[in-house]
Design an enzyme around this catalytic site. Structure first.
Site, PDB file in Angstrom:
ATOM      1  N   HIS A  56      -1.496  -4.647   8.338  1.00  0.00           N
ATOM      2  CA  HIS A  56      -2.753  -3.930   8.616  1.00  0.00           C
ATOM      3  C   HIS A  56      -3.815  -4.433   7.646  1.00  0.00           C
ATOM      4  CE1 HIS A  56      -0.938  -1.467   5.462  1.00  0.00           C
ATOM      5  NE2 HIS A  56      -2.047  -0.756   5.313  1.00  0.00           N
ATOM      6  N   HIS A  58      -5.792  -3.082   5.264  1.00  0.00           N
ATOM      7  CA  HIS A  58      -6.139  -2.539   3.945  1.00  0.00           C
ATOM      8  C   HIS A  58      -6.086  -3.617   2.858  1.00  0.00           C
ATOM      9  CE1 HIS A  58      -5.299   1.916   5.127  1.00  0.00           C
ATOM     10  NE2 HIS A  58      -6.541   1.555   5.381  1.00  0.00           N
ATOM     11  N   ASP A  60      -5.161  -3.673  -0.122  1.00  0.00           N
ATOM     12  CA  ASP A  60      -3.950  -3.831  -0.935  1.00  0.00           C
ATOM     13  C   ASP A  60      -2.791  -4.432  -0.125  1.00  0.00           C
ATOM     14  OD1 ASP A  60      -3.809  -1.389   0.486  1.00  0.00           O
ATOM     15  OD2 ASP A  60      -2.342  -0.574  -0.916  1.00  0.00           O
ATOM     16  N   HIS A  61      -3.116  -4.948   1.051  1.00  0.00           N
ATOM     17  CA  HIS A  61      -2.137  -5.709   1.844  1.00  0.00           C
ATOM     18  C   HIS A  61      -2.676  -7.089   2.219  1.00  0.00           C
ATOM     19  CE1 HIS A  61       0.672  -2.263   2.541  1.00  0.00           C
ATOM     20  NE2 HIS A  61      -0.405  -1.666   2.057  1.00  0.00           N
ATOM     21  N   HIS A 114      -1.620   5.101  10.722  1.00  0.00           N
ATOM     22  CA  HIS A 114      -2.150   4.895   9.373  1.00  0.00           C
ATOM     23  C   HIS A 114      -3.502   4.174   9.493  1.00  0.00           C
ATOM     24  CE1 HIS A 114      -2.225   3.954   5.090  1.00  0.00           C
ATOM     25  NE2 HIS A 114      -2.270   2.672   5.354  1.00  0.00           N
ATOM     26  N   ASP A 133       2.487   0.321   5.810  1.00  0.00           N
ATOM     27  CA  ASP A 133       2.267   1.688   5.331  1.00  0.00           C
ATOM     28  C   ASP A 133       2.479   2.727   6.432  1.00  0.00           C
ATOM     29  OD1 ASP A 133       1.637   0.572   2.915  1.00  0.00           O
ATOM     30  OD2 ASP A 133      -0.501   1.055   2.981  1.00  0.00           O
ATOM     31  N   HIS A 171       5.081   0.106  -0.249  1.00  0.00           N
ATOM     32  CA  HIS A 171       4.883   0.719  -1.572  1.00  0.00           C
ATOM     33  C   HIS A 171       6.187   1.301  -2.126  1.00  0.00           C
ATOM     34  CE1 HIS A 171       0.401   0.776  -1.722  1.00  0.00           C
ATOM     35  NE2 HIS A 171       0.506   0.835  -0.408  1.00  0.00           N
TER      36      HIS A 171
HETATM   37 ZN   LIG Z   1      -2.551   0.931   4.048  1.00  0.00          ZN
END
Ligand SMILES: [Zn+2]
Length: 255
Positions: A56, A58, A60-61, A114, A133, A171
């Site tokens: 996805h 985001h 942090d990915h 998400h 996530d 995570h």
């Molecule tokens: Zn995420």
């Protein structure tokens, strides 16, 4: 040949993964939030990055996408609905599309909730799913862009994968997830045992990821919203599973 899978801790509690298919030498990084640890881990194994897989959009990915592409020329693969939000995307995939790494294949599962474009990569022959996530060990992601029925449906799609499937999530949240899970599923012996095992693993400084889908089905409250015990725990006896799921998710948001 079977995939070699290596976990790469990033940022504070993110996990990226390196997937290496030995026959072809092709190597993919899944959800690289940053480039440096991924490059270092690949170099330590003599692996050259050929692909970047994003579940996805985001940051942090995907934060490492462009630096890794610059350094290696790797091709960036991500969800088609999010093609405008994935930095450097080259290949956009939809539900039931196939991604190949050497002679290994992953089926793309569309699992919104998400985010609205979230996907998972399921390598059936390697018994591994990379679910970002959406599903966490003993938890699930927050619903930033989706509805409860959508997220419940996505989780049911993941839950249907074979029990031995290893669940590689985005995570290390497992210990906090276990503490919450125990508040809504008090009499579940599988959860009680798992929570103790998770504490021991963390105390030893080791990752709790991957778990297996069988373990998640037995102990993850977000996969158990259609069980009477969970419906009773959130005051919705006989309730619709998506509503029970929404109530559990809301409690977790406020936990
Ligand atoms: Zn995420």
């Amino acid at each position: 040949m079977a995939l070699e899978i290596h976990l790469v801790p990033c940022l504070k509690d993110n996990y990226a993964y390196l997937l290496h298919e030995p026959a072809s030498g092709e190597t993919a990084a899944v959800d690289p939030s940053e480039a440096a640890p991924v490059m270092k881990a690949a170099a330590a194994r003599g692996w050259r990055l050929t692909h970047i897989l994003n579940t996805h959009h985001h940051w942090d990915h995907t934060g490492g996408n462009l630096a890794l592409k610059d350094a290696t020329g790797a091709s960036i693969v991500g969800p088609a609905p999010d093609r405008d939000r994935i930095p450097g995307i080259d290949v956009a995939l939809d539900e039931d599309d196939c991604f190949r790494l050497g002679d290994r294949a992953a089926l793309v599962l569309f699992i919104p909730g998400h985010t609205r474009g979230h996907i998972a990569f399921h390598f059936a022959d390697d018994q591994a799913v990379f679910c970002g996530d959406t599903l966490f060990a003993l938890g699930c992601g927050r619903m930033f862009e989706g509805t409860a029925p959508q997220m419940w449906s996505s989780l049911c799609k993941l839950r249907a994968l074979p029990g031995p499937t290893r669940v590689y999530c985005g995570h290390e949240y497992t210990q906090a997830n276990a503490r919450f899970a125990l508040t809504v599923d008090r009499d579940n012996p599988d959860l009680a045992a798992r929570a103790l095992a998770v504490d021991a693993t963390r105390a030893a400084g080791r990752p709790t990821v991957p778990s297996t889908m069988a373990e998640e089905r037995a102990a993850n409250p977000f996969l158990r919203a259609d069980q009477q015990a969970l419906a009773d725990a959130v005051g919705l006896p006989g309730g619709d599973p998506a509503e029970v799921f929404a109530a559990i998710r809301q409690r977790k948001d406020n936990f």
